[in-house]
Design a protein around this motif. Structure first.
Motif, short mmCIF file in Angstrom:
data_model
loop_
_atom_site.label_atom_id
_atom_site.label_comp_id
_atom_site.label_asym_id
_atom_site.label_seq_id
_atom_site.Cartn_x
_atom_site.Cartn_y
_atom_site.Cartn_z
N GLU A 41 -24.66 5.50 -16.34
CA GLU A 41 -24.03 5.76 -17.63
C GLU A 41 -22.52 5.68 -17.52
OE1 GLU A 41 -23.96 9.17 -21.16
OE2 GLU A 41 -25.28 9.38 -19.43
N THR A 42 -21.99 6.29 -16.46
CA THR A 42 -20.54 6.22 -16.22
C THR A 42 -20.11 4.79 -15.94
OG1 THR A 42 -20.58 8.46 -15.31
CG2 THR A 42 -18.65 7.11 -14.80
N ARG A 43 -20.95 4.07 -15.19
CA ARG A 43 -20.64 2.68 -14.84
C ARG A 43 -20.61 1.81 -16.10
NH1 ARG A 43 -24.12 2.35 -11.10
NH2 ARG A 43 -25.78 1.15 -12.11
N ASN A 44 -21.53 2.07 -17.03
CA ASN A 44 -21.54 1.31 -18.28
C ASN A 44 -20.28 1.56 -19.10
OD1 ASN A 44 -24.04 0.08 -17.86
ND2 ASN A 44 -25.18 1.75 -18.83
N SER A 80 -17.04 -9.64 -10.18
CA SER A 80 -17.91 -8.78 -9.38
C SER A 80 -18.77 -9.59 -8.42
CB SER A 80 -18.81 -7.95 -10.29
OG SER A 80 -19.77 -8.78 -10.94
N ASP A 81 -18.54 -10.87 -8.37
CA ASP A 81 -19.31 -11.78 -7.52
C ASP A 81 -20.79 -11.74 -7.90
OD1 ASP A 81 -19.52 -13.76 -5.62
OD2 ASP A 81 -19.82 -12.36 -3.96
N PHE A 82 -21.04 -11.57 -9.21
CA PHE A 82 -22.40 -11.56 -9.76
C PHE A 82 -23.27 -10.47 -9.12
CE2 PHE A 82 -20.64 -15.81 -10.15
CZ PHE A 82 -20.88 -16.12 -11.48
N ASN A 83 -22.61 -9.36 -8.81
CA ASN A 83 -23.32 -8.23 -8.20
C ASN A 83 -22.91 -6.95 -8.91
OD1 ASN A 83 -24.82 -6.59 -6.52
ND2 ASN A 83 -23.32 -6.63 -4.86
N LEU A 84 -23.38 -6.82 -10.17
CA LEU A 84 -23.00 -5.67 -10.97
C LEU A 84 -24.15 -5.29 -11.89
CD1 LEU A 84 -20.74 -3.68 -11.76
CD2 LEU A 84 -20.03 -5.33 -13.51
N PRO A 91 -26.50 -11.73 -21.21
CA PRO A 91 -27.10 -11.88 -19.88
C PRO A 91 -26.06 -12.35 -18.86
CG PRO A 91 -27.68 -13.73 -21.29
CD PRO A 91 -26.97 -12.74 -22.17
N MET A 92 -26.32 -11.99 -17.62
CA MET A 92 -25.42 -12.44 -16.55
C MET A 92 -25.53 -13.95 -16.39
SD MET A 92 -25.43 -11.41 -12.49
CE MET A 92 -25.20 -9.67 -12.81
N PRO A 93 -24.39 -14.66 -16.35
CA PRO A 93 -24.46 -16.12 -16.20
C PRO A 93 -24.97 -16.50 -14.81
CG PRO A 93 -22.20 -15.37 -15.99
CD PRO A 93 -23.01 -14.17 -16.41
N GLU A 94 -25.50 -17.70 -14.73
CA GLU A 94 -26.00 -18.18 -13.44
C GLU A 94 -24.82 -18.55 -12.54
OE1 GLU A 94 -28.71 -21.35 -14.02
OE2 GLU A 94 -30.05 -20.20 -15.33
#
Length: 219
Positions: A41-44, A80-84, A91-94
């Protein structure tokens, strides 16, 4: 003491390369910290704050257009190097998309027959060929002829005859368009749309004494 000196001499050139330099290293560090926050929740909440900061730093529009907002979230994922793990509205892009090269732009490979007329005249000729109504087809041919004469006189100051324009139309249409040259002459059907009324310099190369006041020879 050595450790303190090492910290003070921490130059940007010694730091990891930034993913998106336009946002600066501080934003990159915020994203790095965001990945370490355990409470989702905090991260969001922090992710939304970082996206707002990215929006303010962006050189693009600042409105909440869907395309713009998706770009800001995409930039967050890229940094974030697609790591979040956050609840994003998009949606997260490819990751593979970033390395893809854009598709090559296709250019017309057909050579233009008459460069001073251009490719657009050829397209108009193709359109005129497809017209079935005889009167409409003739009106289209006359319009094309006027355009061609206008382009010709712009490209070349010499006069061009109606016969030459008619012959060019025949060549461009592969003989599929015919011109009643006598009717064209009688109605001035190929008169240029814009006439070049600039006066020609007939005194080119001649020496003039305009404005001079030569001394008279005394007897």
């Amino acid at each position: 003491m050595k450790e303190e000196a090492k910290t003070m001499l921490d130059y940007n050139t010694q730091r990891p390369e930034m993913k998106l330099k336009e946002y600066g290293r501080n934003v990159q560090m915020l994203v790095k910290h965001l990945r370490t926050v355990e409470d989702k929740e905090t991260r969001n909440k922090m992710a939304n704050t970082v996206v707002d900061l990215i929006k303010q730093l962006s050189s693009g529009p600042k409105d909440h257009n869907n395309d713009n907002m998706q770009k800001y979230w995409d930039d967050l994922y890229i940094m974030s190097d697609f790591n979040l793990d956050v609840d994003s509205p998009y949606p997260m892009p490819e990751k593979e998309i970033l390395g893809k090269k854009p598709q090559p732009v296709k250019y017309a490979t057909d050579e233009v027959k008459f460069k001073h007329y251009g490719r657009n005249i050829e397209l108009l000729v193709e359109k005129a060929i497809s017209i079935e109504d005889p009167e409409e087809k003739q009106a289209a041919v006359y319009y094309i002829g006027r355009l061609m004469k206008t382009f010709y006189t712009t490209w070349n100051r010499d006069n061009v005859t109606e016969e030459a324009i008619a012959d060019n139309i025949k060549q461009l249409s592969d003989g599929k368009l015919s011109v009643d040259i006598e009717h064209v002459k009688a109605t001035n059907g190929f008169d240029a749309i814009f006439k070049d009324n600039r006066p020609k310099n007939t005194n080119k190369g001649k020496r003039t004494n305009k404005g001079s006041n030569p001394k008279r020879r005394r007897n």
